[in-house]
Design a protein around this motif. Sequence first.
Motif, PDB file in Angstrom:
ATOM      1  N   LEU A 105       0.819  -1.231  -0.091  1.00 23.29           N
ATOM      2  CA  LEU A 105      -0.195   0.180  -0.010  1.00 23.29           C
ATOM      3  C   LEU A 105       0.893   1.325   0.004  1.00 23.29           C
ATOM      4  CD1 LEU A 105      -2.639   1.440   0.020  1.00 23.29           C
ATOM      5  CD2 LEU A 105      -2.641   1.245   2.634  1.00 23.29           C
ATOM      6  N   GLU A 111       2.450   1.705  -3.494  1.00 22.42           N
ATOM      7  CA  GLU A 111       1.333   2.081  -4.343  1.00 22.42           C
ATOM      8  C   GLU A 111       0.761   3.497  -4.145  1.00 22.42           C
ATOM      9  OE1 GLU A 111      -1.710  -1.083  -4.332  1.00 22.42           O
ATOM     10  OE2 GLU A 111      -0.448  -2.435  -5.478  1.00 22.42           O
ATOM     11  N   ARG A 112       0.623   3.877  -3.038  1.00 20.76           N
ATOM     12  CA  ARG A 112      -0.245   5.188  -2.754  1.00 20.76           C
ATOM     13  C   ARG A 112       0.484   6.232  -1.925  1.00 20.76           C
ATOM     14  NH1 ARG A 112      -4.319   4.824  -6.256  1.00 20.76           N
ATOM     15  NH2 ARG A 112      -4.980   2.502  -6.350  1.00 20.76           N
ATOM     16  N   CYS A 113       1.474   5.868  -1.234  1.00 21.65           N
ATOM     17  CA  CYS A 113       2.209   6.787  -0.189  1.00 21.65           C
ATOM     18  C   CYS A 113       3.479   7.514  -0.588  1.00 21.65           C
ATOM     19  CB  CYS A 113       2.258   6.393   1.072  1.00 21.65           C
ATOM     20  SG  CYS A 113       0.854   5.528   1.666  1.00 21.65           S
ATOM     21  N   LYS A 116      -9.298   9.611   8.167  1.00 18.79           N
ATOM     22  CA  LYS A 116     -10.344   8.821   7.515  1.00 18.79           C
ATOM     23  C   LYS A 116     -11.667   9.251   8.215  1.00 18.79           C
ATOM     24  CE  LYS A 116     -11.397   3.829   6.944  1.00 18.79           C
ATOM     25  NZ  LYS A 116     -11.094   3.782   5.639  1.00 18.79           N
ATOM     26  N   GLU A 152      -9.087   0.462   3.498  1.00 13.89           N
ATOM     27  CA  GLU A 152     -10.266  -0.336   3.666  1.00 13.89           C
ATOM     28  C   GLU A 152     -10.767  -0.633   4.844  1.00 13.89           C
ATOM     29  OE1 GLU A 152     -10.069  -4.069   1.220  1.00 13.89           O
ATOM     30  OE2 GLU A 152      -9.643  -2.851  -0.509  1.00 13.89           O
ATOM     31  N   MET A 196      -7.241   9.555   0.354  1.00 14.10           N
ATOM     32  CA  MET A 196      -6.401   8.461   0.200  1.00 14.10           C
ATOM     33  C   MET A 196      -6.833   7.377   1.361  1.00 14.10           C
ATOM     34  SD  MET A 196      -3.776   6.230   1.518  1.00 14.10           S
ATOM     35  CE  MET A 196      -3.062   7.064   2.809  1.00 14.10           C
ATOM     36  N   THR A 197      -7.200   8.237   2.579  1.00 10.09           N
ATOM     37  CA  THR A 197      -7.410   7.173   3.737  1.00 10.09           C
ATOM     38  C   THR A 197      -8.795   6.622   3.497  1.00 10.09           C
ATOM     39  OG1 THR A 197      -8.093   8.965   5.056  1.00 10.09           O
ATOM     40  CG2 THR A 197      -5.982   8.206   5.472  1.00 10.09           C
ATOM     41  N   LEU A 251     -10.514   6.280   0.429  1.00 12.66           N
ATOM     42  CA  LEU A 251     -10.617   5.525  -0.954  1.00 12.66           C
ATOM     43  C   LEU A 251      -9.859   4.064  -0.602  1.00 12.66           C
ATOM     44  CD1 LEU A 251     -10.868   8.095  -3.658  1.00 12.66           C
ATOM     45  CD2 LEU A 251     -12.742   7.015  -2.502  1.00 12.66           C
ATOM     46  N   PHE A 252      -8.686   4.330  -0.129  1.00 12.23           N
ATOM     47  CA  PHE A 252      -7.590   3.170  -0.396  1.00 12.23           C
ATOM     48  C   PHE A 252      -7.350   2.485   1.040  1.00 12.23           C
ATOM     49  CE2 PHE A 252      -6.763   6.318  -3.428  1.00 12.23           C
ATOM     50  CZ  PHE A 252      -7.203   5.572  -4.678  1.00 12.23           C
TER      51      PHE A 252
END
Length: 243
Positions: free
Chosen positions: A146, A149-151, A186, A211, A205-206, A208-209
């Motif tokens: 994660l 991919e995202r951070c 979140k 979960e 980000m928190t 959508l990604f």
Amino acid sequence: MNTCKSLLAFVMTAIIGGTVMHGADPVAAVPPVIAATKATDGRVIFETVCAQCHGTAGEGKPELKSPSIAGMPSWYVNTQFANLREGRRGHDAADPQSFMMAAIAKALEPEQIKAVVAHVEQMPMKVPVGKDREMANTNPQEGMRLFQERCMECHRYNASGEMAFGSPPLIGRQGWYLEEQLKKFKSGKRGAVKNDVNGAKMVQMTTLFIEDEQMLRDVVAYIMTLNPESKESPFESAGQGAH
């Protein structure tokens, strides 16, 4: 709204009179003593105002849920002071730590903020150890996926932060603090106020990604692995500046 205003007035009175309170319950908590000051020297302001909650070396205090701030780059700390003073952060009494920080930020003069921010930036970063670093029942390998991919795009591959994106260093912060901040993003307790551009990115980000809480804790556990094992500055070891 009246409760919020009353509590803010109480906090401001406490700062001016010599105390401010932190903790889960800002009214019932036992306050550290924070003296009002007219000092203009950054070290003196830190020792008088900041050290009671953030520690004498800027290492943070888990019992007060206050983060390590030593070595944080001035551009980021200045942004947070502006957010606190202008209501983009610390506006909600349900978030007592940020709420109290907003009161402190508003009590300091701009020149005092400038001086203490410069002092904080020069303090050696504190590498989290023990309970500040340990993340039980987590999978750092899943967290790495994660993060990459995202951070990583904003916070860099080694979580050292990037001024161009307004992204702070994540290394040097306690695991429990990073976990709490991700939960605040979140839930909308942080980053949801208008004109908080970087905060809005984190809310997105928190939301959508990330979960669930397990995924959130996994990514924090991976970030903890990016901290150096020694006291050597990660910026020095990677040949990077603090922006």
